[in-house]
Every structure is written in structure tokens, then in C-alpha cells.
Design an enzyme around this catalytic site. Structure first.
Site, mmCIF file in Angstrom:
data_model
loop_
_atom_site.group_PDB
_atom_site.id
_atom_site.type_symbol
_atom_site.label_atom_id
_atom_site.label_comp_id
_atom_site.label_asym_id
_atom_site.label_seq_id
_atom_site.Cartn_x
_atom_site.Cartn_y
_atom_site.Cartn_z
ATOM 1 N N HIS A 1 -26.427 -59.313 19.362
ATOM 2 C CA HIS A 1 -26.501 -60.505 20.218
ATOM 3 C C HIS A 1 -25.186 -61.299 20.144
ATOM 4 O O HIS A 1 -24.716 -61.849 21.134
ATOM 5 C CB HIS A 1 -27.681 -61.360 19.736
ATOM 6 C CG HIS A 1 -28.229 -62.330 20.732
ATOM 7 N ND1 HIS A 1 -29.191 -63.244 20.404
ATOM 8 C CD2 HIS A 1 -27.953 -62.559 22.049
ATOM 9 C CE1 HIS A 1 -29.497 -63.979 21.471
ATOM 10 N NE2 HIS A 1 -28.756 -63.587 22.482
ATOM 11 N N HIS B 1 -33.227 -55.415 11.888
ATOM 12 C CA HIS B 1 -33.440 -56.783 12.390
ATOM 13 C C HIS B 1 -32.113 -57.560 12.423
ATOM 14 O O HIS B 1 -31.717 -58.097 13.454
ATOM 15 C CB HIS B 1 -34.456 -57.492 11.482
ATOM 16 C CG HIS B 1 -34.745 -58.909 11.878
ATOM 17 N ND1 HIS B 1 -35.873 -59.270 12.560
ATOM 18 C CD2 HIS B 1 -34.045 -60.056 11.694
ATOM 19 C CE1 HIS B 1 -35.852 -60.581 12.783
ATOM 20 N NE2 HIS B 1 -34.761 -61.079 12.264
ATOM 21 N N GLU B 2 -31.437 -57.584 11.294
ATOM 22 C CA GLU B 2 -30.187 -58.349 11.228
ATOM 23 C C GLU B 2 -29.121 -57.739 12.135
ATOM 24 O O GLU B 2 -28.304 -58.449 12.714
ATOM 25 C CB GLU B 2 -29.687 -58.461 9.782
ATOM 26 C CG GLU B 2 -30.634 -59.194 8.830
ATOM 27 C CD GLU B 2 -31.092 -60.564 9.328
ATOM 28 O OE1 GLU B 2 -30.357 -61.199 10.101
ATOM 29 O OE2 GLU B 2 -32.218 -60.973 8.955
ATOM 30 N N HIS C 1 -29.534 -59.132 15.568
ATOM 31 C CA HIS C 1 -28.844 -60.428 15.712
ATOM 32 C C HIS C 1 -27.344 -60.200 15.895
ATOM 33 O O HIS C 1 -26.684 -60.868 16.694
ATOM 34 C CB HIS C 1 -29.044 -61.280 14.460
ATOM 35 C CG HIS C 1 -30.394 -61.937 14.352
ATOM 36 N ND1 HIS C 1 -30.941 -62.693 15.355
ATOM 37 C CD2 HIS C 1 -31.295 -61.965 13.334
ATOM 38 C CE1 HIS C 1 -32.132 -63.160 14.960
ATOM 39 N NE2 HIS C 1 -32.366 -62.723 13.736
HETATM 40 ZN ZN LIG Z 1 -34.091 -63.032 12.524
#
Ligand SMILES: [Zn+2]
Length: 671
Positions: A468, A461-462, A465
């Protein structure tokens, strides 16, 4: 000696010179940086030349290097490696920074120049990205109240102040109710409870000065108690106390506070020219309108309720088998659901863990990025703020893309949770700025370090990010990387979690720490099955809360929040054995501040999108389909906030997201 936080860093990749910085440097550096930034803003506001895009908007986009450097280092160490000195600094810095940035929004001379550029926008020959930055800048000032004058301006200030006070009162009342209530247990009441819960109940009793164990409203006690206690009478008392937080009458009652907050929010939205607070709040989101939010929530509501009702029948039968007749109640659900889970999804975390070695999972997250986006990761030898931190140089076709830092292990000096932040954001104006991105997690150390399934998901998940941020390719820093709508920002991160579940990824990287064997398929099936367990209940309690939140902020504010809540729940036919995830008097997301007000839906909005976006890969021929990967980078990962989120999604997917993939993923799709 010069303060090491202020001059331009001539280190490798301009990484902060952590080993040269001491805590004493922060306060003087911040003073200096704020003064520099104030001078920069003053020069823009008081410029004698006619306002232009360059001398107003680009001037505002020009980073204040000193301020960026001080804040990036300070907030990194304050969150990930704090100490009493840094905590004291944070208490000192927070109000200073809040005042600094709100003074910029309130600067009338500056706003006049922004407005002049905005009014002339048709004749300025701006690129799409420039038009977007201009629109966002202007809108940010207007939404902050910069266009208000006279009485309206004064009233706005009054409302903001009162809302801040009410938000704090709401939180403190809630904390008081959670702290004050407890229920003593006799030794026989402990029967059937797991050891960790008995220990916690004894420790809580000692803390309260009681002779024996107690149940408190701390989440780590009340939730497992409702799950494990076979004593229906005790569960009922405990559940009712949990449900009554903020609604106990007397000094800590939150019901009138909630009503006043809703009234003031509505007035604030009207002053700014919006029909309702929901319209004001959703304007900047991908969803844009209350109707779009309700549409999505109701598409999920029907199937979730059907599933929950079917589950309720199963649980009721289990209860009857225990010799209890009558309706399943909210204090029964978790207990019987847990009994059912043990039968259907018997998953032993201890058996799973050796397959999830931290280093192998990091490798897996990198390898997926290599296969999807051709990124390469090379370990970097550089001094950071803690010996546990690791760094990599990220390149593509031999060219520098970013620096990635991973700070994975839990320690006392780190706040809980996991997060991603850019110590430097990508930008091309006024010069090329390559990102430095950090992931901070709280995994347990070990030899080797092993993860739970949730930990491994958090890692992916991290890292989503981080991608991104690292793949961002825009000109202006204010729209770089994760600077996107709140209901869009979790798309790249939640989407990336899907690659952890790809069988070929697990086959290669989820290997046993001792034997090297790949995770057996049966274990994987159990993991995925357990993740979907009781989704009818979870979806119903969540969607009900989101619908109530939305209804509170549409149209005139309700004078009686409890009556309004009741109306909404009866309209949607709330199942009687399930309550809202957060009832209004303790709905902190909505009332402790503004963050999630008429925005509680956004968790599900993101989940709809990540499921739908991953389905695009599956439809195209697999998780590593190169065309889909390119479309994802071109339209979502590289574009930051340079375009409207809905348009970006359509450019990637060819249409807006539908709920089908989410329903399938949650096991809620009709057979
Ligand atoms: Zn998040």
C-alpha cells in the site's frame, strides 16, 4: 561537525546514514527541526499575500525535510531497537511533539487562511486530488476545534483536558484491578493443567510472595486457566473476577468515569456541530454513519448467534457427560470448546513449523507481488540500524519503485507485535519522493528460522501494508499510502493474507526444511479448519461489544452505562453462556482514549472487505487474475486517501462490500 540527521542525505536512495548517527544527535536535531518547522508554519500563517491554494495548502504539504528525517529515524529505532537513552528521549519527545502539532491546529491566523481558500474552492480550478487535500485539511482544523471562539473555545479546551485525565484514570484503575486480584491454588488444584501454565502459576505465586501457585488476571494465565482447568468451581471464581475488572466498587471503579467520558464526548461533538459523538467520529470513516455500522454488525449477528447456539448445545452435552447438569455458563465455554477442538482439529504446531521457513515465506510474499504487480526485488547492501535488518530495491520494468526493509527477528530491544511504517512516504509534490518502507516483526531466530502459521500470516499482513505504501502514486504526502480512513487501512494487509492460503503458493514455498517436501494437503486442511474453530462464540462476543460501543455514542449519553449495556444486550438476545468480549468497565479500546470509540466495529468492517475483495479474484478466475490485480492497484493500492474510501472500493469491486464472503470464511454461512 554538522548533525547527520539534518542535511539532505546524499546516500543511495536517500536511505538514512544510520552508521553516522549517534543517540546524542537526536535531541539537538529535534530542537533544530521543530524551529525550522515553526518558521515554515509562521511564514504560511503570516504571509502578506492573499491566501491561495499554493501559498496555503501546498505550502502546508511541503514537507519539513529536517523534521521528517529526524522523526523517521528516531521512531524507527525507538520501536525496533531501543535502549535506555532512546527511552528517555521518547519520554522527552512525546509531549513536545504533541504540543507542537496541536499548536498548529490551534493557530487562528493559519486557520483563517485555510478557511479563506476553502470558501473560495468553487473558483479555484483545482484537480480532484487538490480538492480532496483542501477538504481534508480544512476538516482537520474544524474537527480540532479551530473554528471555535470565545466561550465555546474555552469549554473545548477544558473538555479535552478532562477527557485526557479520565482516559488515564480509566487505564490505571483497570491495571490496578488486574494487578491486585489473585487466587491461591493447592497442589491438587493443579491437576489437568498443562506444564507451561503450572510454571506460570508458580512464578506468579512467587512474585506475589505466596507459598504456592496462584491464578492472576494476567491474560497469559487467566485465559489458559479457563481453557484447561477441569475444576468448575475454580473457573467460576476466576471468571467472575476477570469479568468484574473496573467494577469492583471503591477507588478503582470505572463505571462513573465511563459515564462522564461519554457525556463529555457528546458535549464536544455538539460544540463542533454534530448530532452525536458517533456522527462526529464516523464522518471521516468509510462507514460514515451509525446506521451503516449497525447494518453491517446486524448482518453478521444473526448467523453468528445461530452458530453459537448450535455450538452451545454440543458443549452442553459434553458437560452433561461429565456429570454436570444445568445450563452452560460463561466459565464453562472455553473449557469445553478446547476439549472439542482437540477432537475435531488435532493440529500439531511442531509438525507444521518445518514447512514454514522464514526465507521461503519472504520469497513467497515477494513472488505473489511479482505475479500480481510485476514488482522485482533485489537485495541491497546497505548499513541499517541493526545487523538483522535486510533491504531490497523494488523495481518495475527496470524502474525504481521503492526500498523495502525487513527487520524480522525478536530481540529485547524491540517492542512486541508487528508493524509497517514508511521511513519516507511516496509523494510527487514538490518533487518526486520514492518510498522507503519497513516491516518489523518478532519471529524467533533459528537455523533455519521457522515460523508458526500465525507468524506466516503476520508476514503477509505487514507486507500488504508495505505494498500500500510502495505502490502509492499520489501527488501530496498527506494522502499517500496508508493515510486512509481507519476502517479502510487494514484492507490491503488483511487481503494480502489470503495469498498465503493459495494452494499453489503453499505447494511451491511451504516446503519442509529437512526433506524439501511440500506441505501435505491434510495438514493444510487442519490449519485452515483450526483457524475457523469456535467462530460463533468469537463473533458473538465481538459483535456484542461493537454494538454496545456504538449505542454509547449515539444520541444523548447514558447516565448509567451498565443499564445501557444491559438494554443493548437484551435487545439483541445475547446468548447467556457468552459475555461481551470487553464489558464497559474494562473496555479500554473505548475509554482509555479516543482511538476506537464508536470505532470498535472497524476490525470486522475490514474483515468483511478483505473477504469480499478476495472473492472478486476467485470469481474472476483465480488468485492471480491479472485484470483484478490491475483493478486493485489502480483503485486501492495506488490511490492512498486521494478519494473517499467507499468510492474507491466501488471502483474496484463494482459495488459496496457484502457480508457473504466473511460469513463463508468464518464458517457461519447457512448450509
Ligand atoms: Zn495491519
Amino acid at each position: 561537525m554538522t548533525n547527520p540527521l539534518l542535511p539532505r542525505w546524499d546516500t543511495q536512495f536517500q536511505i538514512a546514514p544510520f552508521d553516522a548517527i549517534s543517540d546524542d544527535d537526536f535531541a539537538p536535531a529535534l530542537e533544530q527541526a521543530l524551529a525550522t518547522h515553526n518558521a515554515q508554519i509562521k511564514a504560511i500563517a503570516e504571509n502578506a499575500q492573499a491566501p491561495t491554494f499554493a501559498n496555503v495548502i501546498e505550502a502546508l504539504e511541503t514537507p519539513c525535510r529536517e523534521l521528517d528525517q529526524v522523526l523517521s529515524v528516531f521512531f524507527t529505532v525507538a520501536g525496533a531497537d531501543s535502549n535506555p537513552a532512546r527511552e528517555a528521549l521518547q519520554r522527552d519527545f512525546s509531549p513536545k511533539l504533541a504540543a507542537h502539532f496541536s499548536a498548529i491546529t490551534a493557530n487562528k491566523a493559519l486557520f483563517a487562511r485555510v478557511a479563506a481558500v476553502w470558501d473560495a474552492r468553487e473558483n479555484l480550478d483545482l484537480s480532484d486530488e487538490q480538492q480532496r487535500v483542501l477538504m481534508l485539511t480544512h476538516r482537520g482544523f474544524v474537527r480540532g476545534g479551530a473554528a471555535l471562539t470565545g466561550e465555546a473555545d474555552a469549554r473545548m479546551q477544558e473538555i479535552k483536558g478532562r477527557l485526557a485525565t479520565l482516559g488515564t484514570d480509566f487505564t490505571q484503575n483497570l491495571l490496578a484491578d488486574e494487578r491486585d486480584w489473585f487466587m491461591s491454588l493447592s497442589e491438587s488444584d493443579l491437576e489437568g493443567l498443562p506444564d507451561f501454565l503450572i510454571d506460570a502459576a508458580r512464578a506468579a505465586g512467587a512474585e506475589k510472595g505466596e507459598d504456592g501457585p496462584v491464578v492472576t488476571l494476567s491474560r497469559s494465565i487467566i485465559t489458559p486457566f479457563l481453557q484447561f482447568s477441569p475444576r468448575r468451581d475454580l473457573r467460576e471464581v476466576a471468571f467472575n473476577a476477570w469479568a468484574a475488572r473496573g467494577a469492583n466498587g471503591g477507588e478503582t471503579d470505572n463505571r462513573d468515569i465511563a459515564a462522564e467520558i461519554l457525556q463529555l464526548r457528546q458535549e464536544r461533538a455538539k460544540l463542533l456541530g454534530y448530532d452525536s459523538f458517533a456522527d462526529y467520529k464516523l464522518e471521516t470513516e468509510m462507514a460514515k454513519t451509525p446506521d451503516a455500522v449497525r447494518g453491517l454488525l446486524m448482518d453478521v449477528w444473526g448467523p453468528a448467534k445461530t452458530q453459537a447456539e448450535a455450538d452451545a448445545e454440543v458443549l452442553t452435552k459434553m458437560m452433561v457427560a461429565d456429570g454436570i447438569n444445568g445450563d452452560l455458563q460463561p466459565w464453562d465455554w472455553r473449557y469445553y470448546a478446547d476439549k472439542r477442538r482437540k477432537v475435531e482439529h488435532d493440529l500439531d504446531e511442531a509438525e507444521l513449523k518445518p514447512y514454514l521457513q522464514l526465507d521461503r515465506m519472504i520469497e513467497a510474499s515477494f513472488t505473489c507481488a511479482t505475479r500480481l504487480f510485476d514488482l522485482k526485488f533485489k537485495p541491497l547492501d546497505v548499513a541499517l540500524y541493526h545487523p538483522d535488518c535486510r533491504a531490497w530495491e523494488v523495481t518495475r520494468k527496470g524502474k525504481h519503485v521503492a526500498v523495502f526493509i525487513g527487520d524480522y527477528f525478536a530481540r529485547g530491544s524491540k517492542r512486541s507485535g508487528a508493524w509497517c511504517s514508511a521511513m519516507r512516504s511516496q509523494a510527487k509534490f514538490p518533487e518526486i519522493q520514492a518510498p522507503v518502507v519497513i516491516n518489523v516483526c518478532n519471529f524467533a531466530k533459528g537455523e533455519p528460522a521457522l515460523l508458526s502459521w500465525d507468524d506466516a500470516r503476520t508476514l503477509f499482513h505487514e507486507f500488504g501494508h508495505a505494498l500500500h505504501q510502495m505502490l502509492s502514486n499520489v501527488s501530496y504526502e498527506s494522502i499517500s499510502g496508508t493515510s486512509v480512513a481507519r476502517d479502510f487501512v487494514e484492507l490491503p494487509s488483511q487481503l494480502y493474507e489470503h495469498w498465503l492460503e493459495v494452494p499453489e503458493v503453499l505447494a511451491e514455498f511451504a516446503t519442509h526444511a529437512d526433506t524439501g517436501a511440500a506441505m501435505p494437503q491434510e495438514m493444510l486442511d487442519k490449519v485452515l479448519g483450526a483457524a475457523n474453530f469456535d467462530m460463533g462464540f468469537q463473533t458473538v462476543e465481538y459483535v456484542a461489544s461493537a454494538l454496545v460501543d456504538l449505542a454509547f455514542h449515539e444520541g444523548a449519553a447514558p447516565a448509567d452505562v451498565m443499564a445501557k449495556q444491559e438494554t443493548v444486550l437484551s435487545e439483541i438476545g445475547m446468548p447467556q453462556a457468552i459475555t461481551m468480549r470487553h464489558a464497559s468497565p474494562h473496555f479500554a479500546h473505548v475509554f482509555s482514549g479516543d482511538g476506537y470509540s464508536s470505532g470498535y466495529y472497524s476490525y470486522m468492517w475490514s474483515e468483511v472487505m478483505d473477504a469480499d475483495a478476495f472473492a472478486a479474484f476467485e470469481e474472476a478466475g483465480g488468485a492471480f487474475d491479472s485484470e483484478r490485480a490491475k483493478a486493485l492497484e489502480d483503485n486501492i493500492l495506488s490511490t492512498g486517501g486521494s478519494q473517499d474510501a467507499g468510492e474507491l472500493y466501488v471502483a474496484f469491486r463494482g459495488r459496496l462490500p457484502g457480508v457473504e464472503a466473511l460469513l463463508k470464511g468464518r464458517g457461519l454461512a447457512a448450509e
